[in-house]
Design an enzyme around this catalytic site. Structure first.
Site, PDB file in Angstrom:
ATOM      1  N   ASN A   7     -15.156   8.725 -22.845  1.00 38.30           N
ATOM      2  CA  ASN A   7     -14.823   8.732 -24.107  1.00 38.30           C
ATOM      3  C   ASN A   7     -15.959   8.728 -24.561  1.00 38.30           C
ATOM      4  O   ASN A   7     -16.242   8.798 -25.287  1.00 38.30           O
ATOM      5  CB  ASN A   7     -14.303   7.214 -24.487  1.00 38.30           C
ATOM      6  N   ARG A  90     -10.583   8.969 -22.021  1.00 41.93           N
ATOM      7  CA  ARG A  90      -9.144   9.395 -23.485  1.00 41.93           C
ATOM      8  C   ARG A  90      -9.437   9.788 -24.020  1.00 41.93           C
ATOM      9  O   ARG A  90     -10.554  11.070 -24.256  1.00 41.93           O
ATOM     10  CB  ARG A  90     -10.225   8.238 -24.467  1.00 41.93           C
ATOM     11  N   HIS A 179      -3.810   3.938 -30.798  1.00 42.70           N
ATOM     12  CA  HIS A 179      -3.944   2.557 -30.244  1.00 42.70           C
ATOM     13  C   HIS A 179      -3.336   2.588 -29.178  1.00 42.70           C
ATOM     14  O   HIS A 179      -3.042   1.078 -28.707  1.00 42.70           O
ATOM     15  CB  HIS A 179      -4.270   1.652 -31.177  1.00 42.70           C
ATOM     16  N   GLY A 209      -9.306  -3.777 -35.953  1.00 46.32           N
ATOM     17  CA  GLY A 209     -10.861  -3.692 -35.200  1.00 46.32           C
ATOM     18  C   GLY A 209     -11.073  -2.814 -37.401  1.00 46.32           C
ATOM     19  O   GLY A 209     -10.591  -3.020 -37.554  1.00 46.32           O
ATOM     20  N   ASN A 210     -11.404  -2.050 -36.357  1.00 45.39           N
ATOM     21  CA  ASN A 210     -12.265  -1.285 -38.045  1.00 45.39           C
ATOM     22  C   ASN A 210     -10.895  -0.336 -38.046  1.00 45.39           C
ATOM     23  O   ASN A 210     -11.024  -0.258 -39.149  1.00 45.39           O
ATOM     24  CB  ASN A 210     -13.480  -0.419 -37.316  1.00 45.39           C
ATOM     25  N   ARG A 240     -10.178   2.224 -44.135  1.00 51.16           N
ATOM     26  CA  ARG A 240      -9.649   3.371 -44.710  1.00 51.16           C
ATOM     27  C   ARG A 240      -8.527   3.062 -45.544  1.00 51.16           C
ATOM     28  O   ARG A 240      -8.049   1.511 -45.521  1.00 51.16           O
ATOM     29  CB  ARG A 240      -8.631   3.633 -43.823  1.00 51.16           C
ATOM     30  N   PHE A 283     -15.138  -7.560 -40.980  1.00 50.82           N
ATOM     31  CA  PHE A 283     -14.552  -8.791 -41.903  1.00 50.82           C
ATOM     32  C   PHE A 283     -14.998 -10.088 -41.289  1.00 50.82           C
ATOM     33  O   PHE A 283     -15.072 -10.986 -42.214  1.00 50.82           O
ATOM     34  CB  PHE A 283     -13.403  -8.812 -40.645  1.00 50.82           C
ATOM     35  N   GLY A 330     -11.719  -6.328 -32.046  1.00 47.34           N
ATOM     36  CA  GLY A 330     -12.677  -7.134 -32.564  1.00 47.34           C
ATOM     37  C   GLY A 330     -12.093  -8.203 -33.903  1.00 47.34           C
ATOM     38  O   GLY A 330     -12.174  -9.358 -33.326  1.00 47.34           O
ATOM     39  N   GLU A 384      -8.913  -1.930 -22.959  1.00 49.86           N
ATOM     40  CA  GLU A 384      -8.473   0.013 -22.788  1.00 49.86           C
ATOM     41  C   GLU A 384      -9.139   1.042 -21.408  1.00 49.86           C
ATOM     42  O   GLU A 384      -8.629   1.945 -21.042  1.00 49.86           O
ATOM     43  CB  GLU A 384      -8.501   1.133 -24.081  1.00 49.86           C
TER      44      GLU A 384
END
Ligand code: ADP
Length: 398
Positions: A7, A90, A179, A209-210, A240, A283, A330, A384
């Site tokens: 990746n 990926r 994703h 996740g992020n 974001r 989080f 996550g 993944e």
């Protein structure tokens, strides 16, 4: 067969070496600061964790360093490079050209290049990773696995924006979704765990996740997803904004005297739960801060979970029900409070969370709805890399 999964990011390269007979990870690691001072962290079966700081000029050098670590006696798990049967990459954006993984050849590379304008931050480093492996291991077959591929089954009503149609035809502006590898893995795993054919199921997968996205998987096919033309759309994320009124962009530019580049940077890097809370994009920090009485951290949790819940409701309506709601990544796998907040009120969809299981089974693959909940809520840790390795194996074994 041993398969190396890569990746590649703009200055980083993550890798995992799989033994496919047992589907286990023999070694994995991360090269960072490529082109700068260079840092490698390598974890391998039977060895201590290895870390080094040494300049890596480019991704090819990083791949050489990885091969070195995989084959040296004190860090390695294979005798030499020839034991690597194939490499799986990926690749973030396959546009409308790829609805499945493919063996890499010249034509595929050209097609990935064509998608660069759609993912200018991601596809170039993915290509660099492919080229670096070609340089170092020219005879090893390579496979590209796309984040967008799963969502190519979305019907037009889900992927088309209400913009002049010409922009879709000429500029390929549409919802692509991301994703996909994760949504694919957890939806298939959910069907296996429920002991039912995926063709009979309506599943909503929440990758949180992020970056976060949800997908509506009907009969095994993605019929809708929350990320869009880029990974900026959808629910709010770590930094974001997710979906906002597009008119805000011009308003901000005028009122704050900002350029479009600056506004885009704000939407990508300074918004989301970080922007709302002013505390963190993480989080765990948000919960800690909210528990200590920070109202903005609490607001960030409320806004995020409210939007995820609304998206779940929308997808249940779109599919005519939801047999299983899956939490992954996550936050989805590990955040008890976020899962509880998202699930509150979903009893109307036949989804009742078991509060004890939600707490005690945190992080584990399991069903966390009550025994009499008509539909199921599940935690499924995503994988993944395994999907990439399995696709790679399938394509090279043909
Ligand atoms: P990425 O999208 O970068 O792969 P991850 O899937 O690792 O991100 O998710 C990162 C998020 O997961 C962070 O917001 C973090 O707070 C959350 N997270 C990770 N581990 C835990 C944990 N043990 N408890 C609660 N939240 C967690």
């Amino acid at each position: 067969m041993r398969i190396l999964v890569i990746n590649a990011g703009s200055s980083s390269l993550k890798y995992q070496l799989f033994d496919m007979t047992k589907q286990t990870v023999m070694a994995k690691g991360l090269c960072e600061r490529i082109g700068l001072d260079g840092h490698i962290k390598h974890v391998a079966e039977g060895h201590d964790v290895y870390e080094s700081y040494a300049p890596m000029e480019n991704h090819a050098e990083a791949v050489r360093a990885v091969i070195g670590l995989l084959t040296k006696p004190d860090t390695g798990v294979i005798a030499d490079m020839s034991e690597i049967g194939a490499i799986g990459h990926r690749v973030v954006h396959g546009g409308e050209m790829f609805n499945a993984s493919v063996l890499v050849d010249g034509e595929v590379i050209r097609a990935i290049e064509e998608c660069v304008p759609l993912a200018p931050l991601h596809n170039p480093p993915n290509l660099v990773g492919i080229r670096a492996c070609t340089e170092v291991m020219p005879d090893v077959p390579q496979v590209a696995v796309f984040d967008t591929a799963l969502h190519q089954t979305m019907p037009q009503k889900a992927f088309l924006y209400a913009l002049p149609y010409d922009y879709y035809e000429r500029l390929k502006i549409r919802r692509y979704g991301f994703h996909g590898t994760s949504h694919r893995y957890v939806s298939r795993r959910a069907a296996e765990m429920l002991g039912r054919p995926i063709e009979d199921l309506k599943i909503i997968t929440c990758h949180m996740g992020n970056g976060s996205s949800l997908a509506a998987i009907k009969g095994g096919q993605s019929v809708d997803t929350s990320m869009g033309f880029t990974p900026l759309e959808g629910v709010p994320m770590g930094t974001r904004s997710g979906s906002i009124d597009p008119a805000i962009i011009q308003y901000l530019m005028v009122k704050e005297n900002l350029t479009i580049i600056q506004v885009t940077e704000i939407l990508n890097k300074k918004s989301g739960v970080l922007g709302i809370s002013g505390v963190s994009s993480d989080f765990r920090d948000l919960l800690e801060s909210a528990t200590e009485g920070n109202n903005r951290a609490q607001a960030a949790l409320d806004i995020f979970t409210y939007d995820v819940k609304k998206t779940i409701g929308g997808y249940a309506a779109a599919m005519g029900g939801c047999d299983a709601l899956v939490f992954t990544a996550g936050i989805g796998e590990n955040h008890v409070v976020v899962r509880r907040m998202v699930s509150e009120g979903l009893e109307c969809l036949g989804l009742t969370l078991d509060q004890d299981k939600n707490q005690s089974m945190n992080g584990k693959e399991c069903v966390i709805s009550t025994g009499n909940s008509p539909n199921k809520i599940m935690i499924i840790p995503t994988n993944e890399e395994l999907v990439i390795a399995l696709d790679t194996q399938a394509l090279v074994s043909r």
